[in-house]
Design a protein around this motif. Structure first.
Motif, PDB file in Angstrom:
ATOM      1  N   SER A 292       0.831  -1.231   0.017  1.00 24.63           N
ATOM      2  CA  SER A 292       0.055   0.083  -0.051  1.00 24.63           C
ATOM      3  C   SER A 292       1.006   1.168  -0.058  1.00 24.63           C
ATOM      4  CB  SER A 292      -0.926   0.081   1.279  1.00 24.63           C
ATOM      5  OG  SER A 292      -1.713  -1.052   1.398  1.00 24.63           O
ATOM      6  N   PHE A 306      -4.450   3.865   4.961  1.00 21.34           N
ATOM      7  CA  PHE A 306      -3.662   2.753   5.732  1.00 21.34           C
ATOM      8  C   PHE A 306      -4.707   2.099   6.823  1.00 21.34           C
ATOM      9  CE2 PHE A 306       0.537   5.266   4.925  1.00 21.34           C
ATOM     10  CZ  PHE A 306       0.585   4.282   3.590  1.00 21.34           C
ATOM     11  N   ARG A 322       3.752  -0.965   3.792  1.00 23.72           N
ATOM     12  CA  ARG A 322       3.194   0.181   3.744  1.00 23.72           C
ATOM     13  C   ARG A 322       4.601   1.302   3.085  1.00 23.72           C
ATOM     14  NH1 ARG A 322      -0.304   2.259   8.643  1.00 23.72           N
ATOM     15  NH2 ARG A 322       1.685   3.494   8.951  1.00 23.72           N
TER      16      ARG A 322
END
Length: 591
Positions: A292, A306, A322
């Motif tokens: 992501s 998130f 992330r």
């Protein structure tokens, strides 16, 4: 997966320098190998990303000595194992385990009928060295690109990207006034066969182009699903549709697990990508890696999702990463993302996909993406008004989807730079008037799935992933899933705030919090709310000598936008300044 180029000459030999230039331009799409074959008037060049059959036996151009045929191919045939087994039963022998050879042998066995058997994404150029005939083919939904440029002697150049053709030389790079009208009407979409440049065209999706030795061309569309109710499903309940959709999704996910390399997932935290993760987990995918990306907030707009992507990663125990981008990261990446665009694309998430793909490609060659669900299952805001639309529905669609009407285009473009007539509305009218779509909602979904999707989200994902030698697979664009969705009643698709039937199919697969969350978009606030260095970048491009010489936009309008960068918005609340500035940035990068 790869990039390829071809040159077809009616007289004389292909230009090897042009072939080499195309190969160099395509190198990022295929970092694992290269090849070239020149025979008679046909030259083929290939850059390989090795995903299936990693050995040299899978290299291209691939020649079949028994039939005299040679192919260059970009894509992945997900059912190649099944087709290979069938071909072997029919007496064909294989030298590799690649899906490329399955196309070659399949064409020998079935000819054009092979296309109906293929499940996958593909563009290929197949030439018969014995007869001199060549065929060019593009997959049903245009997932894999194919660009064309005519040569002066009646010949043709072909490439997987537009810049590769420009690099080869001899291309008319002036702006197509019809294409510019489309660009300004549909947030940068230019439908096939046009591109923004007069001298480059693209093969439409689901199209086969046959080129005879004398240069004669014939073209046919080989897939055209009905967007109408199927009498065989007339008695289906909502639960029946839910179950059928879930099973079609499971098949689509299962197909796209085929690879000889590790696979990851682009996880935005939205329903579509989260459902892919859940279904992959249900199919037993081990050590699933998810990725992501998020950006700083800007102009009151949130820059990441998130909270939801973390929730899904925890739920399924993925190896999650992330990527937290900064404004500096974004500014550094922006020129690279523009350089990776085969055509100018204004969607804010283009640079996000470029940055995300760069990180994923460090340890993955294949990634799954949730693109396409909104267009085939009714997830956008302009579909509900179509339920009450009168007539064909074109007025309602244009009012909700177009960035601006014909008058707005004319007021923005420089004198003589766009077509005098409202060619964009007429293009849409032709699609809305075509047979095969039952209701205004069906007509809107059809043009979005077969035109707007192809030249916006699909192209965006292909360009940005392949810039890093990363293959992206899109489960929601499985052709059988699209056919099923096209037959589903509009009311089921638009229920529950949009994509209702998909939300029903997702219950029990992913957390309800993901299903019931408000709809979001891949957020890149710094490109939706322009400020600081981004405004400076756009201003420099639009005030440059090159831009003034081109004169694509009215200078007084441009200066008004630069004076108040976020005041001028499109019908869908996009930035008009970014729309015009991105086009000029793209032209200055590639020409």
């Amino acid at each position: 997966m790869c990039g390829f180029g071809a040159e077809l000459r009616r007289r004389g030999a292909p230009d090897r320098d042009a072939l080499a230039a195309m190969g160099d331009a395509l190198a990022p799409r295929g970092p694992d190998g290269d090849g070239e074959r020149v025979t008679g008037g046909v030259g083929l060049v290939h850059r390989r990303l090795a995903v299936i059959d990693l050995s040299e036996r899978g290299a291209q151009p691939m020649h079949d000595p028994e039939s005299g045929r040679t192919i260059v191919f970009n894509g992945c045939i997900y059912n190649h194992h099944e087709l290979r087994a069938e071909l072997e039963r029919l007496g064909h022998a294989f030298r590799s385990t690649s899906d490329t050879e399955v196309i070659l042998k399949g064409w020998v066995q079935w000819g054009e009928q092979l296309l109906d058997r293929l499940a996958g994404m593909f563009a290929f150029c197949l030439t018969d060295e014995r007869t001199g005939e060549t065929v060019l083919v593009r997959d049903r939904l245009g997932i894999k690109p194919l660009y064309l440029a005519d040569l002066g002697d009646g010949g043709l150049r072909v490439a997987s990207t537009l810049p590769a053709l420009v690099r080869a030389g001899g291309v008319d790079t002036s702006i197509d006034p019809v294409a510019l009208h489309h660009y300004l009407s549909w947030h940068s979409v230019v439908p096939a066969p046009r591109t923004i440049l007069r001298g480059v065209r693209k093969l439409p999706p689901a199209t086969l182009l046959r080129i005879a030795p004398d240069g004669t061309r014939s073209e046919r569309r080989w897939w055209d699903p009905p967007f109408a109710r199927d009498p065989a499903r007339a008695g289906w309940s909502a639960a029946d549709w839910r179950d059928a959709l879930q099973e079609a999704l499971r098949v689509a996910v299962r197909r796209r697990m085929v690879a000889d390399v590790p696979v990851g997932v682009l996880l935005s935290g939205g329903l579509d990508s989260s459902l892919i993760v859940g279904l992959l987990a249900a199919e037993g995918q081990r050590q699933l890696a998810t990725f992501s990306i998020g950006f700083p907030d800007a102009g009151g707009r949130e820059g990441n999702e998130f909270a939801f992507s973390d929730l899904v990663a925890r739920e399924f125990g993925t190896q999650h990463r992330r990527i937290e981008a900064t404004r500096e990261n974004l500014l550094d990446a922006l020129p690279h993302a523009i350089a990776a665009m085969s055509e100018p694309m204004i969607s804010h998430d283009v640079v996000a996909f470029w940055m995300l793909s760069r990180e994923v490609a460090r340890d993955r060659k294949v990634v799954q993406s949730g693109q396409g669900a909104d267009e085939i299952l009714g997830g956008y805001s302009w579909y509900p008004p179509m339920l009450e639309a009168t007539g064909s529905g074109l007025d309602a669609y244009a009012g909700a989807f177009f960035d601006r009407d014909g008058g707005g285009v004319a007021a923005l473009a420089g004198p003589g730079k766009v077509a005098d007539e409202d060619v964009s509305r007429e293009f849409a009218r032709a699609w809305f008037d075509r047979a095969g779509a039952e209701t205004p909602v069906d007509r809107a979904l059809r043009i979005d799935a077969e035109v707007m999707l192809v030249d916006d989200p699909v192209k965006r994902v292909d360009n940005m992933t392949m810039a890093h030698g990363l293959e992206a697979r899109t489960q929601f664009l499985d052709h059988e899933l699209v056919e099923l969705a096209a037959a589903c009643q509009p009311e089921l698709k638009l229920s529950d705030g949009g994509k209702g039937i998909l939300k029903a199919a997702a219950r029990g697969v992913v957390p309800d919090a993901v299903i019931d969350r408000p709809k979001g978009y891949f957020p890149v606030p710094a490109l939706s709310h322009l400020e600081g260095p981004v405004v400076e970048l756009v201003a420099d491009a639009l005030r440059s000598d090159a831009a003034r010489s081109r004169g694509l936009f009215r200078e007084d309008v441009v200066e008004a936008m630069l004076a108040d960068p976020n005041a001028h918005r499109t019908n869908l609340d996009g930035s008009t300044l970014w729309q015009v500035g991105l086009l000029e940035l793209w032209l200055q990068t590639h020409l």
